[in-house]
Write an enzyme that holds these catalytic residues in place. Structure first.
Site, PDB file in Angstrom:
ATOM      1  NE  ARG A 166      -4.178  -1.605   0.092  1.00  0.00           N
ATOM      2  CZ  ARG A 166      -4.197  -2.864  -0.342  1.00  0.00           C
ATOM      3  NH1 ARG A 166      -3.133  -3.400  -0.900  1.00  0.00           N
ATOM      4  NH2 ARG A 166      -5.302  -3.575  -0.240  1.00  0.00           N
ATOM      5  CB  SER A 240      -8.975  -1.290   3.539  1.00  0.00           C
ATOM      6  OG  SER A 240      -9.247  -2.535   2.985  1.00  0.00           O
ATOM      7  CD  GLU A 336      -4.873   2.922   1.459  1.00  0.00           C
ATOM      8  OE1 GLU A 336      -3.868   3.324   0.844  1.00  0.00           O
ATOM      9  OE2 GLU A 336      -6.033   3.064   1.025  1.00  0.00           O
TER      10      GLU A 336
HETATM   11  N1  EPU Z   1     -11.654 -10.233   9.648  1.00  0.00           N
HETATM   12  C1  EPU Z   1     -12.468 -10.336  10.742  1.00  0.00           C
HETATM   13  N2  EPU Z   1     -13.488  -9.434  10.884  1.00  0.00           N
HETATM   14  C2  EPU Z   1     -13.711  -8.455   9.980  1.00  0.00           C
HETATM   15  C3  EPU Z   1     -12.871  -8.331   8.869  1.00  0.00           C
HETATM   16  C4  EPU Z   1     -11.826  -9.236   8.702  1.00  0.00           C
HETATM   17  O1  EPU Z   1     -12.300 -11.207  11.583  1.00  0.00           O
HETATM   18  O2  EPU Z   1     -14.659  -7.697  10.196  1.00  0.00           O
HETATM   19  C5  EPU Z   1     -10.605 -11.228   9.443  1.00  0.00           C
HETATM   20  C6  EPU Z   1     -10.996 -12.139   8.283  1.00  0.00           C
HETATM   21  O3  EPU Z   1     -11.770 -13.233   8.696  1.00  0.00           O
HETATM   22  C7  EPU Z   1      -9.648 -12.586   7.759  1.00  0.00           C
HETATM   23  C8  EPU Z   1      -8.752 -11.410   8.061  1.00  0.00           C
HETATM   24  O4  EPU Z   1      -9.415 -10.602   9.038  1.00  0.00           O
HETATM   25  O5  EPU Z   1      -9.190 -13.703   8.465  1.00  0.00           O
HETATM   26  C9  EPU Z   1      -8.446 -10.590   6.822  1.00  0.00           C
HETATM   27  O6  EPU Z   1      -9.652 -10.156   6.219  1.00  0.00           O
HETATM   28  P1  EPU Z   1      -9.822 -10.133   4.631  1.00  0.00           P
HETATM   29  O7  EPU Z   1      -9.308 -11.380   4.024  1.00  0.00           O
HETATM   30  O8  EPU Z   1     -11.219  -9.721   4.328  1.00  0.00           O
HETATM   31  O9  EPU Z   1      -8.817  -9.044   4.113  1.00  0.00           O
HETATM   32  P2  EPU Z   1      -8.399  -7.681   4.781  1.00  0.00           P
HETATM   33  O10 EPU Z   1      -7.082  -7.807   5.462  1.00  0.00           O
HETATM   34  O11 EPU Z   1      -9.540  -7.180   5.547  1.00  0.00           O
HETATM   35  C10 EPU Z   1      -7.056  -6.849   2.674  1.00  0.00           C
HETATM   36  C11 EPU Z   1      -6.972  -5.577   1.868  1.00  0.00           C
HETATM   37  C12 EPU Z   1      -8.188  -5.464   0.958  1.00  0.00           C
HETATM   38  C13 EPU Z   1      -8.192  -6.666   0.025  1.00  0.00           C
HETATM   39  C14 EPU Z   1      -8.221  -7.953   0.880  1.00  0.00           C
HETATM   40  C15 EPU Z   1      -8.084  -9.194   0.039  1.00  0.00           C
HETATM   41  C16 EPU Z   1      -5.723  -3.976   3.176  1.00  0.00           C
HETATM   42  C17 EPU Z   1      -5.768  -2.755   4.040  1.00  0.00           C
HETATM   43  N3  EPU Z   1      -6.889  -4.434   2.762  1.00  0.00           N
HETATM   44  O12 EPU Z   1      -8.211  -6.743   3.482  1.00  0.00           O
HETATM   45  O13 EPU Z   1      -8.039  -4.281   0.202  1.00  0.00           O
HETATM   46  O14 EPU Z   1      -9.305  -6.631  -0.835  1.00  0.00           O
HETATM   47  O15 EPU Z   1      -7.111  -7.963   1.802  1.00  0.00           O
HETATM   48  O16 EPU Z   1      -6.770  -9.309  -0.428  1.00  0.00           O
HETATM   49  O17 EPU Z   1      -4.628  -4.483   2.894  1.00  0.00           O
HETATM   50  C18 EPU Z   1      -8.575  -1.938   0.135  1.00  0.00           C
HETATM   51  O18 EPU Z   1      -7.366  -1.696   0.215  1.00  0.00           O
HETATM   52  O19 EPU Z   1      -9.428  -1.007   0.043  1.00  0.00           O
HETATM   53  C19 EPU Z   1      -9.047  -3.317   0.173  1.00  0.00           C
HETATM   54  C20 EPU Z   1     -10.342  -3.607   0.201  1.00  0.00           C
END
Ligand code: EPU
Length: 342
Positions: A166, A240, A336
Site C-alpha cells: 500500500r 479499507s 489508508e
Molecule cells: N476479519 C475479521 N473481521 C472483519 C474483517 C476481517 O475477523 O470484520 C478477518 C478475516 O476473517 C480474515 C482477516 O481478518 O481472516 C483478513 O480479512 P480479509 O481477508 O477480508 O482481508 P483484509 O485484510 O480485511 C485486505 C486488503 C483489501 C483486500 C483484501 C483481500 C488492506 C488494508 N486491505 O483486506 O483491500 O481486498 O485484503 O486481499 O490491505 C482496500 O485496500 O481497500 C481493500 C479492500
C-alpha cells in the site's frame, strides 16, 4: 477541445465517502497538453490544486480553496511485446475494473485478482492496490508522470516507483511533485493462476473448480468482494480505511498468548502483517457509529457513511477505533485513504 470548468463545486459526488465539501472550481482535463496548461496557470497564479481520479481513496473533510483537476485522459494501447510479457499502456483516467475486464476479453489475463477495486488507472500505482495475493506492482513496467517542478513528462520504471505494501514514491517524495498520466502494464505471456488466498480458494472449491481459468478467478474475486465489501454507490466508503499493520514477530508472540486465533501473515523481511479488520472486529467495534459515520457491520476494516456523516463524525470515529485497538492490542492503526486536508 477546451477543458470543462465548473465553479464553485460540491465535492460530495466526486469522492466515494461522500462528505459535504466544496472546492473553488473543478476542471476536467482530456489531454496531457491541457493538464500541463492548467497546472502552469495554477502555479503562476499561486493557486493550490490537486488531481482527482474517481475519488475512491480520497476523503474531503472541509471546503478546500483549491482547483480540483479531474483526470479525464483516456486510451488503451498494446505496445511491442517483450520476451516474457505483453505490454499495455493505459491512460490515467480509464476506470480500473473496466480495464481488468477488457484485458480478459482480449485474452490477456494477469489482472483478474484485482477485479472490482474502485478507482482509476492513474490512482492504482499510488497506493499499489492489492488484493487476493496480487499487488499491481507485480504487473507494472513503468509509470508516466508530469513532473510538477519541471513541467516535463517523464517515465519512471517500476523500481523507481519504490513500491511496497500500500505504498510507493507517489505517497512520499513525489506526493506533491507528480501527476500520473499513464501506466504501462507488463502482463505475463505464460499466465499462471494466483488462487491460494483462502477466500478465493474456498469460493473456487465450492464451485468444484480445481484448475481455474482467469475468468474463474475474476468471477470468484467479484463474488467475494460483493459479499464482503459495501458498494460505494449504495453506501459511501473508501474501501479499507486502515492499513494492515506490520509488526515484529515478538509482538505477534505476545498477542498469541491471549488470542491464539489471531490472524497474521508472515512478511518476506521476517515481520508479520496483522489483519486490521480482525483487530477492529475483536475489539467489538463492528457497527459502532459516531453520528452518520460507522464501522461497517459486514467488514470491520471499512468505515461507511450511513448518510449525512460530517467530517467531525468521521474524525471522531477514526480516533475511537485507533484508541480502542491501541488499548486492547497495543497496535497502532494508520488510515489508508488520503484525507484532504491532511
Ligand atoms: N476479519 C475479521 N473481521 C472483519 C474483517 C476481517 O475477523 O470484520 C478477518 C478475516 O476473517 C480474515 C482477516 O481478518 O481472516 C483478513 O480479512 P480479509 O481477508 O477480508 O482481508 P483484509 O485484510 O480485511 C485486505 C486488503 C483489501 C483486500 C483484501 C483481500 C488492506 C488494508 N486491505 O483486506 O483491500 O481486498 O485484503 O486481499 O490491505 C482496500 O485496500 O481497500 C481493500 C479492500
Amino acid at each position: 477541445m477546451m477543458p470543462e470548468y465548473s465553479d464553485p463545486f460540491s465535492l460530495q459526488a466526486v469522492h466515494t465517502f461522500g462528505l459535504q465539501a466544496h472546492a473553488r472550481r473543478l476542471v476536467t482535463v482530456q489531454s496531457e497538453g491541457q493538464l500541463r496548461d492548467i497546472v502552469a496557470a495554477c502555479q503562476q497564479a499561486g493557486e493550490t490544486f490537486f488531481v482527482l481520479g474517481e475519488g475512491s481513496n480520497t476523503v474531503f473533510t472541509t471546503d478546500v480553496n483549491a482547483t480540483v483537476i479531474r483526470m479525464g485522459l483516456m486510451g488503451r494501447q498494446w505496445l511491442e511485446p517483450a520476451s516474457a510479457h505483453v505490454r499495455l499502456r493505459v491512460a490515467a483516467g480509464e476506470n480500473w475494473h473496466e480495464l481488468v475486464e477488457w484485458t480478459l476479453l482480449q485474452g490477456r489475463p494477469g489482472l483478474e485478482n484485482l477485479a472490482l477495486i474502485p478507482g482509476s488507472v492513474g490512482a492504482c500505482p499510488v497506493q499499489n492496490i492489492g488484493a487476493y495475493g496480487l499487488e499491481v506492482m507485480d504487473r507494472i513496467e513503468s509509470v508516466r508522470i508530469l513532473d510538477l517542478a519541471t513541467l516535463e513528462f517523464r517515465e519512471l520504471s517500476a523500481v523507481e516507483c519504490r513500491f511496497s505494501y500500500r505504498d510507493s514514491i507517489f505517497k512520499h517524495e513525489l506526493s506533491e511533485r507528480a501527476v500520473i498520466t499513464a501506466v504501462t502494464f507488463a502482463l505475463p505471456l505464460r499466465w499462471e493462476p494466483v488462487a491460494s488466498y483462502a477466500d478465493i480458494a474456498r469460493c473456487l472449491g465450492s464451485s468444484g473448480i480445481s484448475v481455474p481459468t482467469a475468468r474463474d478467478i475474476f468471477n470468484a474475486v467479484v463474488a467475494v468482494r460483493t459479499s464482503k465489501l459495501p458498494d460505494p454507490r449504495v453506501m459511501g466508503n473508501a474501501g479499507s480505511f486502515f492499513k494492515n499493520p506490520i509488526v515484529d514477530g515478538s509482538v505477534l508472540d505476545q498477542l498469541r498468548a491471549s488470542w491464539p486465533e489471531i490472524v497474521s501473515y508472515p512478511q518476506p523481511d521476517g515481520r508479520v502483517k496483522l489483519a486490521a479488520g480482525w483487530l477492529i472486529d475483536k475489539a467489538g467495534l463492528k457497527g459502532f457509529a459516531v453520528g452518520g459515520a460507522a464501522v461497517s457491520d459486514k467488514q470491520a476494516l471499512v468505515l461507511v457513511n450511513r448518510g449525512g456523516a460530517t467530517a467531525s463524525d468521521l474524525r471522531g470515529l477514526v480516533e475511537h477505533v485507533k484508541t480502542t485497538v491501541a488499548e486492547r492490542f497495543g497496535v497502532e492503526l494508520e488510515p489508508e485513504p488520503v484525507m484532504v486536508p491532511k
